[in-house]
Design a protein around this motif. Structure first.
Motif, PDB file in Angstrom:
ATOM      1  N   ARG A   1      -4.749   9.258   7.626  1.00  0.00           N
ATOM      2  CA  ARG A   1      -6.197   9.367   7.516  1.00  0.00           C
ATOM      3  C   ARG A   1      -6.910   8.023   7.626  1.00  0.00           C
ATOM      4  O   ARG A   1      -8.030   7.948   8.112  1.00  0.00           O
ATOM      5  N   ASN A   2      -6.290   6.950   7.135  1.00  0.00           N
ATOM      6  CA  ASN A   2      -6.911   5.637   7.191  1.00  0.00           C
ATOM      7  C   ASN A   2      -5.823   4.573   7.256  1.00  0.00           C
ATOM      8  O   ASN A   2      -4.629   4.883   7.174  1.00  0.00           O
ATOM      9  N   VAL A   3      -6.240   3.325   7.401  1.00  0.00           N
ATOM     10  CA  VAL A   3      -5.282   2.239   7.567  1.00  0.00           C
ATOM     11  C   VAL A   3      -4.392   2.097   6.333  1.00  0.00           C
ATOM     12  O   VAL A   3      -3.186   1.855   6.448  1.00  0.00           O
ATOM     13  N   GLU A   4      -4.983   2.245   5.142  1.00  0.00           N
ATOM     14  CA  GLU A   4      -4.196   2.119   3.921  1.00  0.00           C
ATOM     15  C   GLU A   4      -3.106   3.192   3.854  1.00  0.00           C
ATOM     16  O   GLU A   4      -2.000   2.942   3.369  1.00  0.00           O
ATOM     17  N   MET A   5      -3.410   4.391   4.353  1.00  0.00           N
ATOM     18  CA  MET A   5      -2.454   5.495   4.323  1.00  0.00           C
ATOM     19  C   MET A   5      -1.272   5.239   5.245  1.00  0.00           C
ATOM     20  O   MET A   5      -0.193   5.842   5.079  1.00  0.00           O
ATOM     21  N   ALA A   6      -1.410   4.317   6.208  1.00  0.00           N
ATOM     22  CA  ALA A   6      -0.326   4.036   7.155  1.00  0.00           C
ATOM     23  C   ALA A   6       0.916   3.527   6.444  1.00  0.00           C
ATOM     24  O   ALA A   6       2.044   3.745   6.912  1.00  0.00           O
ATOM     25  N   GLN A   7       0.744   2.840   5.314  1.00  0.00           N
ATOM     26  CA  GLN A   7       1.898   2.342   4.567  1.00  0.00           C
ATOM     27  C   GLN A   7       2.766   3.482   4.056  1.00  0.00           C
ATOM     28  O   GLN A   7       3.971   3.317   3.865  1.00  0.00           O
ATOM     29  N   VAL A   8       2.150   4.643   3.821  1.00  0.00           N
ATOM     30  CA  VAL A   8       2.882   5.807   3.331  1.00  0.00           C
ATOM     31  C   VAL A   8       3.347   6.688   4.487  1.00  0.00           C
ATOM     32  O   VAL A   8       4.501   7.131   4.532  1.00  0.00           O
ATOM     33  N   SER A   9       2.460   6.940   5.447  1.00  0.00           N
ATOM     34  CA  SER A   9       2.778   7.884   6.528  1.00  0.00           C
ATOM     35  C   SER A   9       3.885   7.381   7.438  1.00  0.00           C
ATOM     36  O   SER A   9       4.613   8.183   8.037  1.00  0.00           O
TER      37      SER A   9
END
Length: 278
Positions: free
Chosen positions: A178-186
């Motif tokens: 959903r956002n750049v911060e979520m990339a660490q999880v996805s």
């Protein structure tokens, strides 16, 4: 959900059309490179993290890689980390950031095609990846030495196929980021599974049989297999092969990589979003 289409297609055929397309992609790549340079977190991930990981592994030891010199092992591991962090992770964050900032949506109303937009965004990461591998290979050759490759063509093939696979997977991964911060999880499942089971840290043929059978079909495994074949003449089953035999041993890894390209292209076309979710 918007699908990948060809917008503002260039004139059909001819050198002029290809040159115009290359100019547009190059212009987008130049702008993306400036943004990458200003993002300290992205630059650290792209430049320092892969090298630090390889240095750490080199200090820990690479004794589990029988039939391969230390220099060859370090270069192979470096290629894997570069594809995962410089290409895959970095591109997921770049595509998501441009989507959330409405940059991708604005670019689509211009002359650039969808392919040019995606390629222009990816080119800086690919340039950094290639430069890192060249520099680290040169450094390793000077410090610890590297044996002459058995079939350098297979090593190059593995890298090229890996680049295509992980660019496509990066685009597909934005669908659930959903956002750049979520990339660490996805991105974590792909990063962890590929690091642990694709032969980067432990040879696949030393895993339990049932797990090795699964690991053969992961996206990073064919890249590592082809690199091992090309640099050390080490087949996926752990046996040593010569130049002629290496081509036969490369058939399955190449087929697996091509399969991932097909899957990645389908997933990108099906799920890639050009604007934030409503």
């Amino acid at each position: 959900m918007s699908e990948l289409t060809t917008t503002a297609a260039p004139p059909a055929g001819g050198p002029a059309a290809w040159m115009a397309s290359a100019r547009r992609a190059r212009a987008l790549a130049g702008a993306e490179l400036r943004l990458l340079w200003r993002n300290r977190t992205a630059m650290f991930t792209a430049l320092a993290l892969p090298i630090a990981m390889v240095a750490l592994l080199g200090n820990i030891g690479v004794d589990q890689y029988t039939g391969m010199g230390v220099g060859t092992v370090l270069v192979t591991i470096m290629i894997g980390f570069v594809l995962l962090f410089v290409v895959y992770y970095n591109l997921v964050t770049a595509y998501v950031a441009r989507r959330e900032e409405l940059v991708l949506k604005r670019l689509r109303v211009g002359e650039a095609t969808d392919a040019e937009i995606l390629a222009g965004t990816a080119l800086p990461s690919l340039a950094v990846a290639f430069a890192q591998i060249v520099l680290v290979t040169a450094g390793v050759a000077i410090v610890v030495g590297i044996e002459a490759p058995v079939n350098v063509l297979l090593a190059l093939l593995g890298f090229v196929l890996g680049v295509v696979v992980f660019v496509l997977l990066a685009g597909a991964s934005t669908a659930f980021t959903r956002n750049v911060e979520m990339a660490q999880v996805s991105t974590l499942p792909v990063l962890m599974v590929c690091m642990v089971l694709s032969g980067m840290l432990t040879p696949v043929h030393e895993l339990p049989d049932w797990l090795a059978d699964v690991a053969r079909f992961l996206p990073m495994t064919p890249v590592i297999d082809l690199t091992n074949l090309g640099l050390a003449g080490l087949a996926p089953d752990g046996t040593s092969v010569d130049f002629a035999e290496s081509f036969g041993a490369a058939a399955l890894p190449t087929a697996v990589a091509i399969g991932w390209i097909v899957v990645g292209a389908w997933a990108l076309r099906r799920w890639f979003r050009w604007e934030p979710r409503g």
